[in-house]
Design a protein around this motif. Structure first.
Motif, PDB file in Angstrom:
ATOM      1  N   TYR A 140       0.826  -1.206   0.000  1.00  0.00           N
ATOM      2  CA  TYR A 140       0.000   0.000   0.000  1.00  0.00           C
ATOM      3  C   TYR A 140       0.861   1.256   0.000  1.00  0.00           C
ATOM      4  CZ  TYR A 140      -4.407  -2.382   0.117  1.00  0.00           C
ATOM      5  OH  TYR A 140      -5.493  -3.138  -0.254  1.00  0.00           O
ATOM      6  N   THR A 141       0.501   2.172  -0.898  1.00  0.00           N
ATOM      7  CA  THR A 141       1.216   3.440  -0.997  1.00  0.00           C
ATOM      8  C   THR A 141       0.983   4.254   0.274  1.00  0.00           C
ATOM      9  OG1 THR A 141      -0.654   4.560  -2.022  1.00  0.00           O
ATOM     10  CG2 THR A 141       0.909   3.453  -3.491  1.00  0.00           C
ATOM     11  N   SER A 142       1.767   5.310   0.427  1.00  0.00           N
ATOM     12  CA  SER A 142       1.688   6.092   1.664  1.00  0.00           C
ATOM     13  C   SER A 142       0.439   6.951   1.753  1.00  0.00           C
ATOM     14  CB  SER A 142       2.929   6.975   1.803  1.00  0.00           C
ATOM     15  OG  SER A 142       3.104   7.761   0.647  1.00  0.00           O
ATOM     16  N   GLY A 143      -0.313   7.064   0.668  1.00  0.00           N
ATOM     17  CA  GLY A 143      -1.601   7.735   0.741  1.00  0.00           C
ATOM     18  C   GLY A 143      -1.528   9.234   0.904  1.00  0.00           C
ATOM     19  N   THR A 144      -0.531   9.878   0.255  1.00  0.00           N
ATOM     20  CA  THR A 144      -0.400  11.331   0.381  1.00  0.00           C
ATOM     21  C   THR A 144      -1.464  12.071  -0.414  1.00  0.00           C
ATOM     22  OG1 THR A 144       1.197  11.301  -1.431  1.00  0.00           O
ATOM     23  CG2 THR A 144       2.079  11.235   0.802  1.00  0.00           C
ATOM     24  N   ALA A 228      18.891   2.698   3.576  1.00  0.00           N
ATOM     25  CA  ALA A 228      18.198   3.659   4.424  1.00  0.00           C
ATOM     26  C   ALA A 228      17.692   4.829   3.596  1.00  0.00           C
ATOM     27  CB  ALA A 228      19.136   4.145   5.536  1.00  0.00           C
ATOM     28  N   VAL A 229      17.022   5.748   4.269  1.00  0.00           N
ATOM     29  CA  VAL A 229      16.491   6.950   3.625  1.00  0.00           C
ATOM     30  C   VAL A 229      17.306   8.147   4.099  1.00  0.00           C
ATOM     31  CG1 VAL A 229      14.175   5.989   3.413  1.00  0.00           C
ATOM     32  CG2 VAL A 229      14.785   7.249   5.482  1.00  0.00           C
ATOM     33  N   PRO A 230      17.227   9.298   3.400  1.00  0.00           N
ATOM     34  CA  PRO A 230      18.045  10.460   3.788  1.00  0.00           C
ATOM     35  C   PRO A 230      17.887  10.861   5.245  1.00  0.00           C
ATOM     36  CG  PRO A 230      17.096  10.826   1.615  1.00  0.00           C
ATOM     37  CD  PRO A 230      16.502   9.545   2.124  1.00  0.00           C
ATOM     38  N   ALA A 231      16.676  10.729   5.791  1.00  0.00           N
ATOM     39  CA  ALA A 231      16.462  11.118   7.194  1.00  0.00           C
ATOM     40  C   ALA A 231      17.370  10.335   8.135  1.00  0.00           C
ATOM     41  CB  ALA A 231      14.999  10.897   7.579  1.00  0.00           C
ATOM     42  N   ILE A 232      17.562   9.052   7.851  1.00  0.00           N
ATOM     43  CA  ILE A 232      18.422   8.231   8.713  1.00  0.00           C
ATOM     44  C   ILE A 232      19.870   8.670   8.606  1.00  0.00           C
ATOM     45  CG2 ILE A 232      19.401   5.896   8.911  1.00  0.00           C
ATOM     46  CD1 ILE A 232      16.583   4.804   8.558  1.00  0.00           C
ATOM     47  N   TYR A 233      20.329   8.959   7.380  1.00  0.00           N
ATOM     48  CA  TYR A 233      21.705   9.426   7.217  1.00  0.00           C
ATOM     49  C   TYR A 233      21.908  10.781   7.897  1.00  0.00           C
ATOM     50  CZ  TYR A 233      22.379   5.579   4.002  1.00  0.00           C
ATOM     51  OH  TYR A 233      22.475   4.317   3.470  1.00  0.00           O
ATOM     52  N   ALA A 234      20.879  11.627   7.848  1.00  0.00           N
ATOM     53  CA  ALA A 234      20.977  12.922   8.538  1.00  0.00           C
ATOM     54  C   ALA A 234      21.099  12.712  10.040  1.00  0.00           C
ATOM     55  CB  ALA A 234      19.751  13.774   8.210  1.00  0.00           C
ATOM     56  N   GLU A 459      12.042  19.678  13.847  1.00  0.00           N
ATOM     57  CA  GLU A 459      12.052  18.507  12.982  1.00  0.00           C
ATOM     58  C   GLU A 459      11.029  18.704  11.882  1.00  0.00           C
ATOM     59  OE1 GLU A 459      11.117  15.095  15.284  1.00  0.00           O
ATOM     60  OE2 GLU A 459       9.099  15.768  15.788  1.00  0.00           O
ATOM     61  N   LEU A 460      11.188  17.932  10.807  1.00  0.00           N
ATOM     62  CA  LEU A 460      10.272  17.997   9.673  1.00  0.00           C
ATOM     63  C   LEU A 460       9.279  16.839   9.756  1.00  0.00           C
ATOM     64  CD1 LEU A 460      12.904  18.770   6.902  1.00  0.00           C
ATOM     65  CD2 LEU A 460      11.245  20.378   7.844  1.00  0.00           C
ATOM     66  N   PRO A 461       8.015  17.072   9.395  1.00  0.00           N
ATOM     67  CA  PRO A 461       7.041  15.973   9.422  1.00  0.00           C
ATOM     68  C   PRO A 461       7.376  14.927   8.378  1.00  0.00           C
ATOM     69  CG  PRO A 461       6.107  17.900   8.333  1.00  0.00           C
ATOM     70  CD  PRO A 461       7.425  18.333   8.898  1.00  0.00           C
ATOM     71  N   ARG A 462       7.159  13.661   8.738  1.00  0.00           N
ATOM     72  CA  ARG A 462       7.495  12.570   7.816  1.00  0.00           C
ATOM     73  C   ARG A 462       6.362  11.563   7.751  1.00  0.00           C
ATOM     74  NH1 ARG A 462      12.771  13.154   6.573  1.00  0.00           N
ATOM     75  NH2 ARG A 462      14.005  14.362   8.054  1.00  0.00           N
ATOM     76  N   ASN A 463       6.298  10.856   6.607  1.00  0.00           N
ATOM     77  CA  ASN A 463       5.334   9.769   6.501  1.00  0.00           C
ATOM     78  C   ASN A 463       5.959   8.501   7.075  1.00  0.00           C
ATOM     79  OD1 ASN A 463       7.005   8.575   4.578  1.00  0.00           O
ATOM     80  ND2 ASN A 463       5.756   9.165   2.838  1.00  0.00           N
ATOM     81  N   PRO A 464       5.221   7.383   7.156  1.00  0.00           N
ATOM     82  CA  PRO A 464       5.761   6.181   7.810  1.00  0.00           C
ATOM     83  C   PRO A 464       7.026   5.609   7.178  1.00  0.00           C
ATOM     84  CG  PRO A 464       3.374   6.031   7.613  1.00  0.00           C
ATOM     85  CD  PRO A 464       3.787   7.224   6.820  1.00  0.00           C
ATOM     86  N   VAL A 465       7.288   5.930   5.908  1.00  0.00           N
ATOM     87  CA  VAL A 465       8.477   5.397   5.239  1.00  0.00           C
ATOM     88  C   VAL A 465       9.699   6.270   5.500  1.00  0.00           C
ATOM     89  CG1 VAL A 465       9.402   4.724   2.979  1.00  0.00           C
ATOM     90  CG2 VAL A 465       7.011   4.344   3.486  1.00  0.00           C
ATOM     91  N   GLY A 466       9.472   7.474   6.044  1.00  0.00           N
ATOM     92  CA  GLY A 466      10.587   8.362   6.341  1.00  0.00           C
ATOM     93  C   GLY A 466      10.730   9.519   5.384  1.00  0.00           C
ATOM     94  N   ARG A 472       1.537  17.704   4.543  1.00  0.00           N
ATOM     95  CA  ARG A 472       1.306  18.191   5.901  1.00  0.00           C
ATOM     96  C   ARG A 472       2.057  19.505   6.126  1.00  0.00           C
ATOM     97  NH1 ARG A 472       2.883  15.513  11.158  1.00  0.00           N
ATOM     98  NH2 ARG A 472       3.734  13.841   9.879  1.00  0.00           N
ATOM     99  N   LEU A 473       3.240  19.617   5.528  1.00  0.00           N
ATOM    100  CA  LEU A 473       4.023  20.837   5.685  1.00  0.00           C
ATOM    101  C   LEU A 473       3.321  22.025   5.032  1.00  0.00           C
ATOM    102  CD1 LEU A 473       6.698  21.447   7.070  1.00  0.00           C
ATOM    103  CD2 LEU A 473       7.845  21.155   4.867  1.00  0.00           C
ATOM    104  N   ARG A 474       2.677  21.778   3.894  1.00  0.00           N
ATOM    105  CA  ARG A 474       1.930  22.862   3.235  1.00  0.00           C
ATOM    106  C   ARG A 474       0.777  23.331   4.107  1.00  0.00           C
ATOM    107  NH1 ARG A 474       3.587  20.469  -1.806  1.00  0.00           N
ATOM    108  NH2 ARG A 474       2.106  18.761  -1.553  1.00  0.00           N
TER     109      ARG A 474
END
Length: 480
Positions: A140-144, A228-234, A459-466, A472-474
């Motif tokens: 299932y897609t993240s549903g944005t 990983a995703v960029p958030a994890i590397y950050a 912090e920046l809002p994130r979806n479940p995948v990161g 949401r930011l908009r």
């Protein structure tokens, strides 16, 4: 091996005592993994699961989820992994939408019909079966943009994708992946579990990611790679200096899910000495479509070259393929392209046209054939008739040493229609002002691209995948 579902048997016969898969509480050899899969398949069969059924699993990252995956496949059923962090209503939606026959998980969760502990019961074997449709996963897609859609992936999609990953990463029996991404996402399943196991290697399923504990895990487990995703590397780059960290087992780190700024790649590589290869793909393409070479020229700021067996191209607004030198929509063709969206023929037809998967991303190829992502089509900001791509503004901000993370969105403006607003997480122990960053942007960008406001956030809002949740930011930016 004729079918990916046969993997547990093949490994158990070839090397019964060799390591297969582990998590925070258990380690399974190939023979033990097969025994667990057979026991779980028997329990699922008793619960009514038959070929072409769907099994839902609501679990955090743990070996039991992978056991359930192969148990469902042994019965000819498909599996839909459910994010356990969803609300009860969202879990119920996915279970009902997928038509799941059985829901495996902790019995205190809604809709769960089979306690995961029951899958370990000793039970008689059940004969392996074959699905007539050969459907493997419903992701299932993240549903944005509304309710999540179920992406239908067949065993043929998975086999093709894993072969591409194995070839591109050069995986073999010496490789050991450390899974830190969620198993309800196709990246975690394909890159960190199926591919290393098919290559003869092993996998360790990490529990909830902890930046402070990550390097201790690496030292203890000694993986050869992780994704990983960029958030994890950050988060890892933001960790305080600590002597004696042992990352010598890692030969490569992979980044996907969202574009990673070249500056962040450089910070990570310089600090830890582990090369990052950035890739790009969608769930609808069974995970990945491009990847920077492990052996060869890596180009930070690009997402690499098309994977073998896939065609990646650029299409203009009229639906014609172009040379790729100028920005246009990224489209993908190959055996990895999904079968479609579950129960949504119109959306499927709009997304896969004449075999081309329309990604919704804007990109172009550089002179060496590396794909450069410009932005999401839907994230483009139209300021007074000028098209602005947030990623260009974000990249300019990342070139300031005090910027740890940033995201730019468009907000309504009564005169210009939309204007860009930048949200910034400052680097640890850095001091910077909005005026300083605005001046930096004026030096880096054309005047009409400079953010109308710089907003500092913790912090920046994130979806479940990161991924950063720009929808949401908009909303937050508009209501501020």
């Amino acid at each position: 091996m004729r079918h990916i579902a046969e993997l547990p048997q093949v490994r158990a016969v070839t090397d019964p005592h060799g390591p297969c898969i582990a998590d925070d509480t258990q380690t399974l050899s190939n023979a033990r993994f097969l025994a667990r899969v057979e026991a779980a398949a028997s329990v699922l069969h008793r619960a009514g699961v038959r070929p072409d059924d769907v099994v839902a699993v609501v679990l955090p990252n743990r070996v039991d989820l992978v056991v359930t995956l192969f148990a469902a496949w042994r019965l000819g059923a498909a599996l839909t992994p459910v994010n356990p962090g969803l609300t009860d209503d969202d879990i119920r939606y996915q279970v009902q939408d997928s038509g799941a026959r059985v829901v495996v998980g902790e019995t205190d969760r809604p809709s769960v019909t089979l306690d995961v502990a029951a899958l370990r019961e000793q039970a008689g074997q059940v004969a392996a079966a074959t699905s007539t449709g050969d459907l493997a996963l419903i992701i299932y897609t993240s549903g944005t943009t509304g309710r999540p859609k179920g992406v239908l992936l067949g065993h043929d999609n998975l086999a093709a994708m894993c072969a591409m990953v194995i070839e591109s990463l050069g995986l073999n029996e010496t490789d050991h992946s450390l899974l830190v991404l969620p198993l309800f996402h196709v990246n975690g399943i394909v890159v960190s579990v199926l591919s290393p196991l098919l290559a003869g290697g092993q996998a360790t399923v990490a529990g909830k990611f902890s930046a402070s504990g990550f390097f201790d895990t690496v030292a203890a487990v000694r993986p050869t790679y992780f994704s990983a995703v960029p958030a994890i590397y950050a988060m890892l780059t933001a960790q305080p200096e600590a002597p004696g960290r042992d990352v010598s087992s890692l030969r490569v780190a992979i980044c996907g899910a969202a574009p990673m700024p070249a500056e962040l790649i450089a910070r990570f590589e310089q600090r830890f000495g582990v090369p990052i290869v950035e890739g790009y793909g969608l769930s609808e393409g069974t995970c990945a479509s491009t990847l920077n070479p492990v052996d060869g020229q890596r180009k930070p700021g690009t997402v690499g070259l098309p994977l073998p067996g896939q065609t990646v191209a650029i299409m203009n607004a009229d639906g014609a393929l172009t040379s790729g030198a100028e920005p246009g929509e990224v489209v993908v063709r190959g055996p990895n392209v999904m079968r479609g969206y579950l129960g949504k023929p119109e959306e499927t037809a709009a997304t896969v046209v004449d075999g081309w998967l329309h990604t919704g991303d804007v990109g172009h190829f550089d002179a060496d054939g590396y794909l450069v992502l410009v932005d999401r089509i839907k994230d483009m900001i139209i300021r007074g008739g000028e098209n602005l791509y947030p990623k260009e503004i974000e990249n300019a901000l990342y070139r300031h040493p005090a910027v740890h993370e940033t995201a730019v969105v468009g907000v309504p403006d009564p005169v210009l229609g939309e204007v860009p607003v930048a949200h910034v997480v400052a680097a640890p122990r850095a001091t910077v002002t909005a005026e300083e960053l605005t001046a930096h942007c004026r030096a880096e960008l054309a005047a009409f691209k400079v953010p109308s406001a710089i907003v500092f956030v913790d912090e920046l809002p994130r979806n479940p995948v990161g991924k950063i949740d720009k929808k949401r930011l908009r909303v937050l930016a508009t209501s501020a």
